[in-house]
Design an enzyme around this catalytic site. Sequence first.
Site, PDB file in Angstrom:
ATOM      1  CG  HIS A 209      -0.368   0.305   2.407  1.00 31.20           C
ATOM      2  ND1 HIS A 209       0.669  -0.708   3.089  1.00 31.20           N
ATOM      3  CD2 HIS A 209      -0.127   1.263   3.244  1.00 31.20           C
ATOM      4  CE1 HIS A 209       0.935  -0.130   4.193  1.00 31.20           C
ATOM      5  NE2 HIS A 209       0.601   1.127   4.381  1.00 31.20           N
TER       6      HIS A 209
HETATM    7  C1  UD1 Z   1      -2.540   4.910   6.054  1.00 32.47           C
HETATM    8  C2  UD1 Z   1      -1.238   5.389   6.945  1.00 32.47           C
HETATM    9  C3  UD1 Z   1      -0.265   4.253   6.827  1.00 32.47           C
HETATM   10  C4  UD1 Z   1      -0.839   2.977   7.266  1.00 32.47           C
HETATM   11  C5  UD1 Z   1      -2.017   2.668   6.274  1.00 32.47           C
HETATM   12  C6  UD1 Z   1      -2.695   1.429   6.636  1.00 32.47           C
HETATM   13  C7  UD1 Z   1      -0.723   7.700   6.987  1.00 32.47           C
HETATM   14  C8  UD1 Z   1       0.120   8.799   6.552  1.00 32.47           C
HETATM   15  N1  UD1 Z   1      -0.648   6.366   6.265  1.00 32.47           N
HETATM   16  O1  UD1 Z   1      -2.135   4.811   4.691  1.00 32.47           O
HETATM   17  O2  UD1 Z   1       0.818   4.659   7.697  1.00 32.47           O
HETATM   18  O3  UD1 Z   1       0.068   1.909   7.211  1.00 32.47           O
HETATM   19  O4  UD1 Z   1      -3.080   3.513   6.409  1.00 32.47           O
HETATM   20  O5  UD1 Z   1      -3.686   1.090   5.648  1.00 32.47           O
HETATM   21  O6  UD1 Z   1      -1.441   8.158   7.855  1.00 32.47           O
HETATM   22  N2  UD1 Z   1      -9.318   4.570   1.360  1.00 32.47           N
HETATM   23  C9  UD1 Z   1     -10.310   4.028   1.152  1.00 32.47           C
HETATM   24  N3  UD1 Z   1     -11.094   3.597   2.354  1.00 32.47           N
HETATM   25  C10 UD1 Z   1     -10.784   3.907   3.575  1.00 32.47           C
HETATM   26  C11 UD1 Z   1      -9.569   4.462   3.703  1.00 32.47           C
HETATM   27  C12 UD1 Z   1      -8.515   4.974   2.689  1.00 32.47           C
HETATM   28  O7  UD1 Z   1     -11.083   3.873   0.123  1.00 32.47           O
HETATM   29  O8  UD1 Z   1     -11.367   3.489   4.457  1.00 32.47           O
HETATM   30  C13 UD1 Z   1      -8.581   5.062   0.313  1.00 32.47           C
HETATM   31  C14 UD1 Z   1      -8.852   6.381  -0.300  1.00 32.47           C
HETATM   32  O9  UD1 Z   1      -8.872   6.499  -1.679  1.00 32.47           O
HETATM   33  C15 UD1 Z   1      -7.501   7.073   0.113  1.00 32.47           C
HETATM   34  C16 UD1 Z   1      -6.523   6.166   0.042  1.00 32.47           C
HETATM   35  O10 UD1 Z   1      -7.074   4.896   0.412  1.00 32.47           O
HETATM   36  O11 UD1 Z   1      -7.238   8.373  -0.380  1.00 32.47           O
HETATM   37  C17 UD1 Z   1      -5.379   6.223   1.177  1.00 32.47           C
HETATM   38  O12 UD1 Z   1      -5.648   6.393   2.410  1.00 32.47           O
HETATM   39  P1  UD1 Z   1      -5.066   7.146   3.671  1.00 32.47           P
HETATM   40  O13 UD1 Z   1      -5.682   7.033   5.066  1.00 32.47           O
HETATM   41  O14 UD1 Z   1      -4.675   8.576   3.389  1.00 32.47           O
HETATM   42  O15 UD1 Z   1      -3.884   6.301   3.715  1.00 32.47           O
HETATM   43  P2  UD1 Z   1      -3.269   4.710   3.513  1.00 32.47           P
HETATM   44  O16 UD1 Z   1      -2.367   4.737   2.321  1.00 32.47           O
HETATM   45  O17 UD1 Z   1      -4.155   3.884   3.949  1.00 32.47           O
END
Ligand code: UD1
Length: 376
Positions: A209
């Site tokens: 991820h």
């Molecule tokens: C976040 C954490 C990372 C952790 C990871 C576990 C930060 C900087 N990063 O990264 O350290 O290892 O979580 O998963 O805090 N999205 C969904 N549904 C959700 C959540 C996210 O569809 O419930 C999608 C969205 O398009 C979003 C993308 O995933 O833009 C990234 O989500 P985000 O929370 O920004 O960061 P992660 O890559 O999940």
Amino acid sequence: MNTRTIFLVAGARPNFMKVAPLLHQMGRYPEVFRSKLIHTGQHYDAGMSDVFFEDLELPQPDRFLGVGSGSHAEQTGKVMMAFEKVCLEDHPDLVIVVGDVNSTMACAITAKKLCIPVAHVEAGLRSRDWTMPEEVNRVVTDAISDLLFTPSLDANDNLLREGVSPERIHFVGNVMIDSLLAYLPKVQRRDTLQRFGVTRHNYATMTLHRPSNVDDRRVLAGIIDVITEFSQTLPILWPVHPRARKMLEQFKLLGLLDHGNGVKLIDPLGYLDMLALNRSARLILTDSGGLQEEATVLGVPCITLRENTERPVTIEAGCNHVAGNEPAGIRGAIDSALNRNGAEIRTPELWDGRASQRIVEVLRQFLLRPGAEVRA
Ligand code: UD1
């Protein structure tokens, strides 16, 4: 009479298994702790959040801030604004943050600026890679936290080197392993392997991820190339993170995974199913921090698809091989991992299922120390 209000913050998937044992342990001392679970809503999908509440038997959050996704500044800013409001309403005596996600740093800064003491669980880990958003979150959170609970002694060294006074540092072990050991008996009775059509030691699991792996088409295509080749030897189960799925679609790479090779893409898994699959895997390929630790305790060889790790103790334990994300490095790591059976992997010091007990003991002493006032 002396009860203290404690906010325990969880925002994203890797936080839930860290807050669960802390909530449980604080529940043993109702005369000291009135704990409130604050969910920032950084992760909000059923598969990224709800299932973890069920699997880990977590109560519904006392507050749900509903911040959702966004750029780093946007997400951090939204968490800070929403969290400040609940702090001003409920006046916590202490805020506990865990891990290294944006919610961790945002809530630590907010609490500190309101002069509320902050405890950071999983303090002191350092990748020294400033392109990782988590590294910024870790360093900022540690710099301002009053209590720093470390999972390994390398974390103590990192903090001391940064000038942190030793009284703030408490080596307690790994809270995530408290959850793992607590739920392992339950996992052993699950039919997860049957449901996914695999048998013990006859498959690998993979998770990806990190932006460094999934946001760059060339890198992602290279990883897919290696794993499709390797999957002819050992099938791979890949629960796909929403960010990775989005990028696979955007880069039109899903087609490469659709040609009868042994890579099986599945939806993100809950805590218990993921643990069941990892426990019986022959090999784990990952860019997650937590999975490197879980692999170490499960005794399953792990290949980390990154240039570095903030968890060197997993390498010293004989489990983890940091392979980078280029095909040649990954191929070499897979070959050498398949020649090992995991028997030589050692469990790191204090990863014994009792980290949360140690933390709660330190918190009790901190909150009940002479001169520690109950806030109005
Ligand atoms: C976040 C954490 C990372 C952790 C990871 C576990 C930060 C900087 N990063 O990264 O350290 O290892 O979580 O998963 O805090 N999205 C969904 N549904 C959700 C959540 C996210 O569809 O419930 C999608 C969205 O398009 C979003 C993308 O995933 O833009 C990234 O989500 P985000 O929370 O920004 O960061 P992660 O890559 O999940």
